[in-house]
Design a protein around this motif. Structure first.
Motif, PDB file in Angstrom:
ATOM      1  N   UNK A 107     -13.391  -1.388  -1.105  1.00  0.00           N
ATOM      2  CA  UNK A 107     -13.541  -2.820  -1.386  1.00  0.00           C
ATOM      3  C   UNK A 107     -12.870  -3.198  -2.692  1.00  0.00           C
ATOM      4  N   UNK A 108     -13.207  -2.441  -3.752  1.00  0.00           N
ATOM      5  CA  UNK A 108     -12.757  -2.758  -5.103  1.00  0.00           C
ATOM      6  C   UNK A 108     -11.460  -1.992  -5.414  1.00  0.00           C
ATOM      7  N   UNK A 109     -10.349  -2.410  -4.775  1.00  0.00           N
ATOM      8  CA  UNK A 109      -9.090  -1.640  -4.853  1.00  0.00           C
ATOM      9  C   UNK A 109      -8.491  -1.644  -6.255  1.00  0.00           C
ATOM     10  N   UNK A 110      -8.484  -2.827  -6.904  1.00  0.00           N
ATOM     11  CA  UNK A 110      -7.782  -2.972  -8.190  1.00  0.00           C
ATOM     12  C   UNK A 110      -8.369  -2.080  -9.273  1.00  0.00           C
ATOM     13  N   UNK A 111      -9.700  -1.906  -9.243  1.00  0.00           N
ATOM     14  CA  UNK A 111     -10.336  -1.092 -10.274  1.00  0.00           C
ATOM     15  C   UNK A 111     -10.467   0.373  -9.882  1.00  0.00           C
ATOM     16  N   UNK A 112     -10.108   0.692  -8.642  1.00  0.00           N
ATOM     17  CA  UNK A 112     -10.235   2.074  -8.181  1.00  0.00           C
ATOM     18  C   UNK A 112      -9.117   2.938  -8.753  1.00  0.00           C
ATOM     19  N   UNK A 164      -2.459  13.105   1.957  1.00  0.00           N
ATOM     20  CA  UNK A 164      -1.916  11.766   1.685  1.00  0.00           C
ATOM     21  C   UNK A 164      -2.371  10.739   2.721  1.00  0.00           C
ATOM     22  N   UNK A 165      -2.516  11.155   3.973  1.00  0.00           N
ATOM     23  CA  UNK A 165      -2.974  10.215   5.004  1.00  0.00           C
ATOM     24  C   UNK A 165      -4.435   9.826   4.780  1.00  0.00           C
ATOM     25  N   UNK A 166      -5.239  10.793   4.361  1.00  0.00           N
ATOM     26  CA  UNK A 166      -6.641  10.504   4.050  1.00  0.00           C
ATOM     27  C   UNK A 166      -6.728   9.550   2.856  1.00  0.00           C
ATOM     28  N   UNK A 167      -5.844   9.744   1.878  1.00  0.00           N
ATOM     29  CA  UNK A 167      -5.811   8.862   0.708  1.00  0.00           C
ATOM     30  C   UNK A 167      -5.503   7.425   1.148  1.00  0.00           C
ATOM     31  N   UNK A 168      -4.483   7.281   1.985  1.00  0.00           N
ATOM     32  CA  UNK A 168      -4.099   5.949   2.461  1.00  0.00           C
ATOM     33  C   UNK A 168      -5.243   5.309   3.247  1.00  0.00           C
ATOM     34  N   UNK A 169      -5.887   6.083   4.091  1.00  0.00           N
ATOM     35  CA  UNK A 169      -7.015   5.564   4.880  1.00  0.00           C
ATOM     36  C   UNK A 169      -8.166   5.143   3.968  1.00  0.00           C
ATOM     37  N   UNK A 170      -8.405   5.915   2.927  1.00  0.00           N
ATOM     38  CA  UNK A 170      -9.464   5.581   1.968  1.00  0.00           C
ATOM     39  C   UNK A 170      -9.185   4.264   1.271  1.00  0.00           C
ATOM     40  N   UNK A 171      -7.920   4.063   0.860  1.00  0.00           N
ATOM     41  CA  UNK A 171      -7.587   2.815   0.151  1.00  0.00           C
ATOM     42  C   UNK A 171      -7.593   1.601   1.072  1.00  0.00           C
ATOM     43  N   UNK A 172      -7.416   1.813   2.380  1.00  0.00           N
ATOM     44  CA  UNK A 172      -7.558   0.702   3.318  1.00  0.00           C
ATOM     45  C   UNK A 172      -8.993   0.208   3.338  1.00  0.00           C
ATOM     46  N   UNK A 173      -9.919   1.157   3.246  1.00  0.00           N
ATOM     47  CA  UNK A 173     -11.348   0.861   3.395  1.00  0.00           C
ATOM     48  C   UNK A 173     -11.976   0.312   2.119  1.00  0.00           C
ATOM     49  N   UNK A 230       5.163   9.573  -0.492  1.00  0.00           N
ATOM     50  CA  UNK A 230       4.088   9.104   0.395  1.00  0.00           C
ATOM     51  C   UNK A 230       3.094   8.191  -0.311  1.00  0.00           C
ATOM     52  N   UNK A 231       2.757   8.516  -1.556  1.00  0.00           N
ATOM     53  CA  UNK A 231       1.604   7.848  -2.177  1.00  0.00           C
ATOM     54  C   UNK A 231       1.958   6.683  -3.095  1.00  0.00           C
ATOM     55  N   UNK A 232       3.150   6.684  -3.687  1.00  0.00           N
ATOM     56  CA  UNK A 232       3.476   5.584  -4.601  1.00  0.00           C
ATOM     57  C   UNK A 232       3.413   4.228  -3.883  1.00  0.00           C
ATOM     58  N   UNK A 233       3.949   4.119  -2.651  1.00  0.00           N
ATOM     59  CA  UNK A 233       3.835   2.827  -1.960  1.00  0.00           C
ATOM     60  C   UNK A 233       2.374   2.422  -1.686  1.00  0.00           C
ATOM     61  N   UNK A 234       1.536   3.397  -1.393  1.00  0.00           N
ATOM     62  CA  UNK A 234       0.112   3.107  -1.143  1.00  0.00           C
ATOM     63  C   UNK A 234      -0.533   2.561  -2.420  1.00  0.00           C
ATOM     64  N   UNK A 235      -0.221   3.181  -3.558  1.00  0.00           N
ATOM     65  CA  UNK A 235      -0.793   2.743  -4.838  1.00  0.00           C
ATOM     66  C   UNK A 235      -0.265   1.365  -5.226  1.00  0.00           C
ATOM     67  N   UNK A 236       1.023   1.135  -4.988  1.00  0.00           N
ATOM     68  CA  UNK A 236       1.624  -0.157  -5.338  1.00  0.00           C
ATOM     69  C   UNK A 236       0.958  -1.273  -4.530  1.00  0.00           C
ATOM     70  N   UNK A 237       0.763  -1.028  -3.264  1.00  0.00           N
ATOM     71  CA  UNK A 237       0.145  -2.006  -2.361  1.00  0.00           C
ATOM     72  C   UNK A 237      -1.314  -2.285  -2.755  1.00  0.00           C
ATOM     73  N   UNK A 238      -2.052  -1.220  -3.110  1.00  0.00           N
ATOM     74  CA  UNK A 238      -3.472  -1.376  -3.464  1.00  0.00           C
ATOM     75  C   UNK A 238      -3.640  -2.024  -4.842  1.00  0.00           C
TER      76      UNK A 238
END
Ligand code: THG
Length: 298
Positions: free
Chosen positions: A94-99, A83-92, A113-121
């Protein structure tokens, strides 16, 4: 020809010989070459699977994301159980909305852990039907898990349109039951989560089967899933016949298999070679014939 089923190319992964070695050595060349090949093959997304990556996932995922983004304009599908690697990946990325986030399962700690990361991205999310006790046993357990996931995602402000449900395909060597209940789940989903999409990892089906024969299983299962409106699929983009099916080609084969799903049983002696292979493979995937490595010769 328009893409009926959007292909998520699976080959950039830590288990693969070419990509796995390059990831471990932080050598961008082979990974970028594969990204270009998968793009040219007609993929719509590139899956980046770094596995559990316990030691260095938070550093590896951003590195692979940047490496692949430099080689292709396609949106990415980040695939890791870390989950931490996932969050780090989404920080980096570029094209978050279509990912795509691959994936959030129905396990409480993964959802937290991941729902907040997805909501933010604001990204798309694969909702993997894998629960606290592992694999669902039938389509009803899949339905129950999909309700749990949908409600948790909705509550975080993630709409059904962002959800991609994955009933989880299992190897045909374990039998056809799970594959058939995945299919049944697809037929139930429009009432459970209107507006949502679906995906299946097609290579799972042929896992452990002779390399030369794998394609028949993956392609025939894809055709079966298309009858129930599969919208995306995790694919081996190095199989041009599989990609052709995703693009809505090979209509004769599709019509034959869909006809068999409606109860037709064509006379095998009237079928050409290619149709006969799909005929035999359908019999195995639907559980009418038992799988063995020689299924195409019977
Ligand atoms: N659902 C979701 N995500 C998934 C899967 C799924 N991610 C992982 C997997 N399943 C899909 N990805 C792959 C990637 C590669 C292979 C299968 C599935 C594969 N590779 C070759 C093999 O193992 O024989 C080796 C390739 C090589 O050596 O280069 O089969 O179901 N949401």
């Amino acid at each position: 020809m328009s893409n009926l089923v959007l292909g998520i190319a699976e080959s950039i992964n830590i288990m693969g010989t070419r990509s796995g070695t390059a990831m471990k050595e932080r050598n961008p060349g082979p990974i970028q070459e594969m990204a270009r090949e998968e793009t040219a093959a007609g993929a719509s997304f590139l899956d980046i699977n770094i596995g559990p990556a316990r030691k260095d996932g938070t550093e590896l995922m951003p590195w692979v994301v940047e490496t692949v983004e430099a080689a292709t304009p396609l949106p990415l599908c980040l695939d890791t159980t870390n989950a931490d690697a996932m969050a780090a990946g989404f920080k980096t990325i570029k094209n978050k909305k279509n990912a795509i986030m691959n994936s959030i399962s129905a396990q409480p700690e993964r959802m937290e852990k991941l729902i907040p990361v997805a909501a933010e991205a604001g990204c798309n999310v694969i909702a993997l039907l894998w629960g606290p006790d592992g694999m669902p046993r039938d389509s009803n357990e899949r339905a129950a898990m999909s309700v749990d996931l949908m409600m948790a995602l909705n509550e975080a402000g993630i709409s059904n349109e962002k959800m991609i449900f994955d009933p989880i395909a299992t190897p045909i060597t374990l039998g056809a039951d799970q594959l058939m209940s995945g299919l049944e789940f697809l037929s139930m989903l429009p009432e459970i989560a209107p507006g949502s999409r679906t995906t299946v990892g097609l290579s799972n089906v042929s896992n452990g089967v002779d390399e030369k024969l794998r394609g028949y299983l993956d392609r025939t299962y894809l055709i079966m899933l298309m009858k129930y409106g599969l919208t995306t699929a995790i694919v081996n983009s190095y199989d041009p016949e599989l990609i052709a099916l995703c693009k809505g080609e090979r209509q004769v084969l599709v019509d034959m298999v869909h006809g068999m799903m409606d109860g037709n049983d064509p006379d095998p002696s009237t079928l050409d070679q290619r149709s006969l292979e799909h005929y035999k493979t359908y019999k195995v995937l639907s559980g009418q014939n038992v799988f063995s490595e020689s299924w195409l010769n019977l």
